[in-house]
Design an enzyme around this catalytic site. Structure first.
Site, mmCIF file in Angstrom:
data_model
loop_
_atom_site.group_PDB
_atom_site.id
_atom_site.type_symbol
_atom_site.label_atom_id
_atom_site.label_comp_id
_atom_site.label_asym_id
_atom_site.label_seq_id
_atom_site.Cartn_x
_atom_site.Cartn_y
_atom_site.Cartn_z
ATOM 1 N N GLY A 29 0.824 -1.207 0.000
ATOM 2 C CA GLY A 29 0.000 0.000 0.000
ATOM 3 C C GLY A 29 0.855 1.253 0.000
ATOM 4 O O GLY A 29 2.058 1.184 -0.228
ATOM 5 N N ASN A 30 0.223 2.386 0.209
ATOM 6 C CA ASN A 30 0.961 3.638 0.275
ATOM 7 C C ASN A 30 0.281 4.568 1.269
ATOM 8 O O ASN A 30 -0.775 4.250 1.809
ATOM 9 C CB ASN A 30 1.079 4.266 -1.117
ATOM 10 C CG ASN A 30 -0.265 4.611 -1.704
ATOM 11 O OD1 ASN A 30 -0.971 5.484 -1.214
ATOM 12 N ND2 ASN A 30 -0.659 3.882 -2.754
ATOM 13 N N ARG A 31 0.913 5.717 1.518
ATOM 14 C CA ARG A 31 0.463 6.606 2.594
ATOM 15 C C ARG A 31 -0.594 7.619 2.174
ATOM 16 O O ARG A 31 -0.875 8.545 2.920
ATOM 17 C CB ARG A 31 1.649 7.385 3.149
ATOM 18 C CG ARG A 31 2.622 6.556 3.910
ATOM 19 C CD ARG A 31 3.666 7.477 4.545
ATOM 20 N NE ARG A 31 4.850 6.745 4.915
ATOM 21 C CZ ARG A 31 4.937 5.987 6.012
ATOM 22 N NH1 ARG A 31 3.906 5.875 6.822
ATOM 23 N NH2 ARG A 31 6.057 5.337 6.275
#
Ligand code: C5P
Length: 250
Positions: A29-31
């Site tokens: 995932g990412n932020r």
């Protein structure tokens, strides 16, 4: 009070970060928090646009008046949703942080630690560039000239690019390419009508922090600068979109 100058305009906004599953319990995932996309959707809806928000994973509530939410998880799901909506939309704003890669094969069982090898190697394959694909598909529809399938829409495609400058010395002249250099190259490569470039560093960019963007056109020329909160950036960007659509603005 925002002018209701976008009544009748159909807008699609993407928000949040995609998740690419590795196995039934894990993902890459990412932020991305979804705040910028949410702010753009709210700004468009406040001016009367009919907005569909295609939301990947977000940290904020999405119950906005005038906004229909479609939830997705992976980049491929996001692509499917956007491609279905784009040909009848006037504006598409790609605020989502789309994973560049997904795992080649999702494991149907939870990946176990191996007793005899200390590491784990994942094979990744590239995800499609959804924004570039939208611009390409639109060009094909425009060329086909068939009024039914040959929609010239979406009239305005907007992307975001979070960039860092290179460290000094990364380039031959020793100067390092700047955020804007990277943004210009990306604008030309992707062909979005508007590309909002922001410098990500320790302070700006992700999460609940002020933002500053330089907006480029498809040729890489600067067409605007907007700074302030994510709401301010959203309103500034919607002003530029409205101008492109040929509606009054403020
Ligand atoms: O290349 P980069 O990821 O910096 O480009 C960011 C822009 O491209 C954003 O508007 C993002 O939503 C879009 N994008 C996309 N598909 C990808 C990667 C990024 O549409 N696979």
């Amino acid at each position: 009070v925002a002018p209701r100058d976008l009544v009748g305009v159909r807008a699609v906004v993407t928000a949040g970060g995609t998740r690419e599953p590795l196995d039934p319990v894990r993902f890459l995932g990412n932020r991305s928090s979804g705040r910028q996309g949410r702010a753009v959707a709210a700004a468009l809806a406040a001016r009367g646009a009919d907005v569909t928000l295609v939301a990947a994973h977000v940290e904020v509530p999405l119950d906005l008046p005038g906004v229909t939410v479609e939830r997705v998880s992976t980049a491929l799901e996001l692509e499917r949703a956007v491609r279905a909506l784009a040909p009848t939309a006037d504006v598409v704003v790609m605020s989502a942080a789309v994973a560049d890669y997904r795992v080649a094969e999702v494991s149907s069982a939870k990946i176990k630690k191996s007793a005899d090898s200390p590491g784990l190697t994942l094979e990744l394959v590239e995800n499609p560039d959804i924004l570039a694909g939208l611009v390409r598909d639109r060009a094909l529809r425009r060329e086909s000239g068939d009024a039914e399938s040959g929609s010239t829409r979406p009239s305005v495609v907007v992307g975001f690019a979070a960039e860092t400058g290179d460290a000094a010395g990364d380039t031959a002249d020793g100067g390092g390419a700047t955020v804007l250099d990277h943004g210009r190259a990306k604008a030309r490569r992707k062909g979005a009508d508007l590309l909002a470039v922001n410098a990500v560093g320790e302070r700006a960019g992700f999460g609940d922090v002020p933002n500053a963007v330089t907006v480029l056109d498809a040729a890489g020329d600067v067409v605007g600068e907007v700074a302030g909160s994510k709401d301010d950036v959203a309103h500034g960007l919607v002003d530029l979109v409205a101008a492109r659509l040929g509606v009054g603005g403020r």
